[in-house]
Write an enzyme that holds these catalytic residues in place. Structure first.
Site, mmCIF file in Angstrom:
data_model
loop_
_atom_site.group_PDB
_atom_site.id
_atom_site.type_symbol
_atom_site.label_atom_id
_atom_site.label_comp_id
_atom_site.label_asym_id
_atom_site.label_seq_id
_atom_site.Cartn_x
_atom_site.Cartn_y
_atom_site.Cartn_z
ATOM 1 N N CYS A 140 0.689 -1.293 -0.057
ATOM 2 C CA CYS A 140 0.015 -0.137 0.009
ATOM 3 C C CYS A 140 0.849 1.310 -0.219
ATOM 4 C CB CYS A 140 -0.893 0.066 1.242
ATOM 5 S SG CYS A 140 -1.883 1.487 1.269
ATOM 6 N N CYS A 143 -0.457 4.247 2.193
ATOM 7 C CA CYS A 143 -0.326 3.847 3.667
ATOM 8 C C CYS A 143 1.250 4.052 4.079
ATOM 9 C CB CYS A 143 -0.711 2.474 4.254
ATOM 10 S SG CYS A 143 -2.097 1.992 3.233
ATOM 11 N N ASP A 144 1.988 3.606 3.128
ATOM 12 C CA ASP A 144 3.397 3.604 3.718
ATOM 13 C C ASP A 144 4.417 4.220 2.734
ATOM 14 O OD1 ASP A 144 2.606 1.830 5.669
ATOM 15 O OD2 ASP A 144 3.019 0.108 4.162
#
Ligand code: NAP
Length: 313
Positions: A140, A143-144
């Site tokens: 992701c 997200c990261d």
């Protein structure tokens, strides 16, 4: 807060809260069906972790996947859809009633079920992938990505996801290597053009990852050229894997008909082989991984569920 009731025979229970499930929920609720939507993780499913959705009509500037999901949910809830955090683990049918066993051992019942359980990222299956999950390996970018500010990043894959997320990751990485097993990308042409004109992206064709290595976190990839067989090392700190999706249908085995890859088989009206059970979106054989398609299929499934109830209850 919405409560799940074991005493109610729901008109419709929707499994999955991505675009297909939420659209089905909107249509069912608006048709005054008593409808419960189960989501085990994040509302929005795969699009909730998509930075920018640029090809969903009505948003000329694009819209973040998370924002779009929340809008789908708000619209459906306005008409009375009940959304709960719960995981379906098994389905059964007795007479006309469909029973859904939940992870927390609750057993709920419905006249119809719409399966919109979507898909999960496929794993590469190489040494180091599980070991370094959340220590450099990610599925992701939204997200990261920010964790790799100023660091070299690798993106694996050659489809729409890999190219789109590689472009997103150029905001953070010092360089973004796009590693693909062939020499041509599968992604849509306009994404390819953006990738090839971005000075921060370096395309590494005909290459597979053999191993992900490091100590506490990812430090390098062991690569193999698929044409020459030559091995090499590439220093990276982040590895983002986008090599396709696998349907989230394990809980349906033995209940509805699945194809050899686990996708739910339906007819063009989204009907499975079990009466009263419908499927829509990425978990369905023949769906295309597009939000617009998932939305359309969710709509069809809801209309069919309504018709089915009218004729059978
Ligand atoms: P995808 O289209 O299935 O592409 C997967 C990519 O990973 C392919 O390039 C494939 O290589 C490669 N791959 C598969 N298994 C591999 C392995 N074991 N090792 C190395 N590489 C491997 O998957 P996706 O990009 O996640 O997209 C899924 C669906 O969502 C698609 O329908 C896509 O169109 C849609 N989507 C659309 C958008 C958009 O419209 N903007 C954005 C994201 C996703 P090969 O090419 O050699 O097969």
């Amino acid at each position: 807060m919405v409560e799940i009731s074991e005493d109610i025979l729901y008109d419709c229970i929707i499994v999955g809260g991505g675009p297909a499930g939420l659209t089905a929920g909107l249509y069912c609720a608006r048709a005054k069906l008593n409808t419960l939507l189960l989501e085990k993780g994040t509302i929005g499913g795969q699009i909730a972790i998509t930075d920018l959705v640029e090809n969903y009509p009505g948003f000329p500037e694009g819209i973040s996947g998370k924002e779009l999901s929340l809008r789908f949910k708000a619209q459906a809830e306005r008409f009375g859809l009940k959304v709960v955090k719960a995981e379906a683990v098994k389905l059964e049918k007795e007479g006309k009633e469909i029973f859904i066993h939940l992870r927390n051992d609750q057993l709920i019942r419905a006249k119809t079920v719409i399966i919109a359980s979507g898909s999960n990222p496929r794993r590469l299956g190489v040494p180091g992938e599980s070991e370094f999950l959340n220590r450099g390996v990610s599925y992701c970018a939204t997200c990261d990505g920010a964790l790799f500010e100023g660091s070299p990043i690798a993106v694996i894959g050659g489809g729409d996801s890999a190219t789109q997320e590689a472009l997103f990751l150029t905001r953070f990485g010092s360089v973004v290597y796009l590693i693909h097993r062939r020499d041509t990308l599968r992604a849509q042409k306009h994404l390819q053009e953006k990738v090839f004109s971005n000075p921060k992206i370096r395309f590494i064709p005909d290459t597979v990852v053999e191993e992900i290595k490091g100590n506490h976190a990812v430090e390098k990839l062991i690569l193999k050229n698929t044409k020459t067989g030559q091995m090499s090392e590439l220093a990276v700190e982040g590895v983002f894997i986008f090599i396709g999706l696998e349907p989230n249908t394990g809980f349906l085995k033995g209940f509805v008909e699945l194809d050899e890859n686990g996708y739910v088989i339906t007819d063009e009206r989204m009907r499975t082989n079990v009466e009263g059970v419908f499927a829509a979106g990425d978990c369905r054989k023949g769906s295309t991984g597009q939000v617009a398609v998932a939305v359309g299929e969710g709509c069809i499934a809801a209309i069919e569920a309504e018709k089915y109830i009218e004729h059978n209850f």
